[in-house]
Write a protein that holds these residues in place. Sequence first.
Motif, PDB file in Angstrom:
ATOM      1  N   ARG A 414       0.836  -1.211   0.000  1.00  0.00           N
ATOM      2  CA  ARG A 414       0.000   0.000   0.000  1.00  0.00           C
ATOM      3  C   ARG A 414       0.868   1.257   0.000  1.00  0.00           C
ATOM      4  N   GLU A 417       2.639   1.714  -3.362  1.00  0.00           N
ATOM      5  CA  GLU A 417       1.735   2.196  -4.408  1.00  0.00           C
ATOM      6  C   GLU A 417       1.406   3.662  -4.227  1.00  0.00           C
ATOM      7  N   VAL A 704      -9.396  -3.190 -11.414  1.00  0.00           N
ATOM      8  CA  VAL A 704      -8.799  -3.537 -10.129  1.00  0.00           C
ATOM      9  C   VAL A 704      -8.431  -5.016 -10.162  1.00  0.00           C
ATOM     10  N   SER A 705      -7.217  -5.345  -9.748  1.00  0.00           N
ATOM     11  CA  SER A 705      -6.768  -6.726  -9.733  1.00  0.00           C
ATOM     12  C   SER A 705      -7.572  -7.539  -8.722  1.00  0.00           C
ATOM     13  N   TYR A 707      -6.369  -9.629  -6.843  1.00  0.00           N
ATOM     14  CA  TYR A 707      -5.545  -9.772  -5.646  1.00  0.00           C
ATOM     15  C   TYR A 707      -5.600  -8.540  -4.754  1.00  0.00           C
ATOM     16  N   ASN A 708      -6.178  -7.466  -5.258  1.00  0.00           N
ATOM     17  CA  ASN A 708      -6.297  -6.238  -4.474  1.00  0.00           C
ATOM     18  C   ASN A 708      -7.624  -6.291  -3.729  1.00  0.00           C
ATOM     19  N   THR A 709      -7.612  -6.904  -2.549  1.00  0.00           N
ATOM     20  CA  THR A 709      -8.855  -7.090  -1.795  1.00  0.00           C
ATOM     21  C   THR A 709      -9.359  -5.793  -1.182  1.00  0.00           C
ATOM     22  N   GLU A 710      -8.506  -4.765  -1.086  1.00  0.00           N
ATOM     23  CA  GLU A 710      -8.958  -3.504  -0.509  1.00  0.00           C
ATOM     24  C   GLU A 710      -9.877  -2.750  -1.450  1.00  0.00           C
ATOM     25  N   ARG A 711      -9.564  -2.798  -2.756  1.00  0.00           N
ATOM     26  CA  ARG A 711     -10.368  -2.050  -3.724  1.00  0.00           C
ATOM     27  C   ARG A 711     -11.367  -2.930  -4.484  1.00  0.00           C
ATOM     28  N   ASN A 712     -11.074  -4.202  -4.619  1.00  0.00           N
ATOM     29  CA  ASN A 712     -11.983  -5.100  -5.320  1.00  0.00           C
ATOM     30  C   ASN A 712     -13.052  -5.557  -4.331  1.00  0.00           C
ATOM     31  N   ARG A 716     -13.150  -8.778  -1.966  1.00  0.00           N
ATOM     32  CA  ARG A 716     -13.054  -8.536  -0.533  1.00  0.00           C
ATOM     33  C   ARG A 716     -14.161  -9.258   0.224  1.00  0.00           C
TER      34      ARG A 716
END
Length: 863
Positions: A414, A417, A704-705, A707-712, A716
């Motif tokens: 995070r 990025e 959004v990837s 693997y990006n559980t914060e934004r996906n 999530r």
Amino acid sequence: MVRGLGGGEAAACPGGGRMEVLEEKEEEEQREEELKALEISDNLQDVETKVSVEQVCVPSDVPSTDMSQLPSSYKTNSLKEKKLLHIADHFLQQYAHLCPDRKPLFLHRVNECGVEKFVSTTVRPTLLPYAELYHWDGCASFVSDYLTMEPLESPITPPSSLYSPTTILKYQRGNCFDFSVLLCSMLIGAGYDAYCVHGYATREICTLDETLELCPLLRKPQEVPKEGMKKSNKYRVKPPPDLQSKFELQQEAKKKAETEAAPKNKEREEEKVTEVEKPEHDPLHGLRVHAWVLVLSGKKDVPETFFINPFTGNSHSTMDECFLGIESVWNHKNYWVNMQDCRNGCKDLIFDLSDTIRWEIMLSGSSKPLQLLSDAEEEKEFADKETDDTEKEEEDMSFDMPPSWVAPIQIYPREFETRCSEGRKVILYKKAKLEKWAPYLNGNGLVKRLTVYADLDCTEVVEVREWFKNREDMLDMREVNKQTQLTTDYFSPGHLLSLKAYTYTSLEPETEYTMEFYNEARVDGLQKRVETANEMTEYFAGRDDFLHVRYMEFGKRGKKIHLVGTRTDINSRPIVQIKECFHRNPEEPADEDVAERIFLIREDMIQLTYHLKDKYITASKKDFFKAAEGDRKGNEIVMAPEMCITYQAGSSEKEEKLLHLYELLLELTAEEKQLKQQVRQSEAEALKILKIRENEETNVKLTVSIYNTERNEKRRQQYEAMKNTTEDELWGRGEQDLDYLEPFLIQVGHREKMTKGQALRVRDDCLTDLKHRLINKANIIQARLEKAAEELQKKDQWFQQNQNRLSAEEKDDFLARRSETTFHIQILALRLNREKQTAPQKYLALEEKLRRDPRLAEHFGHT
């Protein structure tokens, strides 16, 4: 313990020879100059500090550190560190005695806990798990973006404290010494031969003032000079005579001379302007303290030694006039004092640290690689030596640098990025402003914007360039010319309509635009489409019919009809003519291979022009005049000799038969109908692209990837649902989805009640199968690792043999590919190590699972 500095002979200026005695006259003159400079600096010190703070607009004090969360190495010194500080004090006393006119060395400073630490132990070599940080430019760019610059308390003295890189990363602020230590730690971890530098630089470098510098994004790449033509051999075949007009050549040379003179005149005007733009005289010139990073050639295939300014992340030559002198350099292994003359800045310095005449080394025995020890091992090592005689320690001339007291440097994904503080950074250049944002901070995916101005006050905007990331429409960059209002969008491969670039002034239909496509992704091979109010031109590449240009001209509409939605044939623009150009088809004779054909719709005429034959200057032509409606019999065309005018270049053969011309006319008439449909399809496609682009700009979507559980959000929710599931639910779900005993129960016939021997056999077979799979997986990774290492060795051997014949671009490409291969080898090594560590745990977990399995529990439950 410390080697003498040179028999009591003092250097009169920073870097003034080995230890040569200067003449008294020179000493007196220099001391007078220094006294004058110090008087000026005392009067202007407060003013300069205030100016620096105003330029940066950052508060000077760092928030207080919570020492309770810091490791013990931050709060105390080990025995070896205490001994090192004693050596440093002894070295400093000798240095001050032998070099009384030189500034005090930057040897040790207090850290965030108020504990005295040697500067070399503050460097913590770290390789971070990001491919971008494996290269020096990626490390430098990250440090310059992530940290916020703070000026030194006094511009002419080093800081009184030096915090750890972990604390600097936590608060994202620091001075030039903090920047340099962090960057040097990352570079050494990535494999570079890097050093922190304590020296002097110009006011613009020290205060991060780039308002008189050209933005790096606007700098033109240097042209590589072409090799000279070889001398001609007198026995070679003479070239054909030059048939070009000498008068035309003279006119072209004249125009070329005028065009070449224009930039020179412009440069002269710019030189006059730059005289006005030159920075004001700096009273502290040569006294301003600065810290930067030195990267020596050799390691990581660095061809030439260079500097890195940590504030900007830019590389500089060691001959750069911005760097005015060096006091000392250090890394995690040793400390060197510069003994060379710095009257000409760093231009004449030789960076051979093994040269004891030019560089005074502090620890003579600290040349072998540093091995980091744990705290327990370190205390044990020194506990064994406590009984030794202290006099023997002083007699020992060899002393290795203790391990770094800094905790391992960590940068979470995070933070990596987000980069800039609060996700945004603004840099002012000469007639330009560069803005940076973290990904996903802006809803439209904007990550970088460069605004170019026409004046130094940055009031009149000339051009705006924007860069985007994670756009669903694959938009990568946008250029807007504010003077012509021309906008150009650039797309990465993968757009829905294979768009590559789109230049326009408005998204309204039938306005001027240029569309470029990835022709490899299109069936028709369309490369570019250019449209104006009455014309459309399409360019193709890689077609089987050798078509490369199609030109269409439209007329004015007879009636203005307002229709909702897309255009239809009712209100379409009438087609006046269609022209197609073809490349040469080598399989056909030149006078039968059409080079250009024009369909004049209103004149009912078709013109064919063929390719030139060898040694001919005119091409064969055919002009067809289609019959009027009254001259036709039904729907058939009646062919007459006057309907075709033929010119055969250089041919004495008989004229072509009327039947052949009739068949060709029929074929061209049919192709004309198809071309009209193709033109309408092109118009419809252009309208479709306009609507899609308008919709994409109105409703911007970012990818959004998974693997990006914060934004996906979807991913999530799945992750949280799986996380909240109890162990029993997971066990039951696993039993329903997959029975790990099924393949082995088949061998015993799925008996409800098994004997102890059968149960033992099922358990052993299951465990053996897991063991084989774990061994096979480790062997596969090992084989890939060995193969990658072998390929890297072959590449290095090839490079050593051919490096003298490679160009600079080929060398850079090789170094980039080599870095990627090395990074891949490191990943494989980490995976192999992880497999070896987790394999026993997996084996024991399955054994426990089998023991608790209800089908086997009655036989093994008591064990």
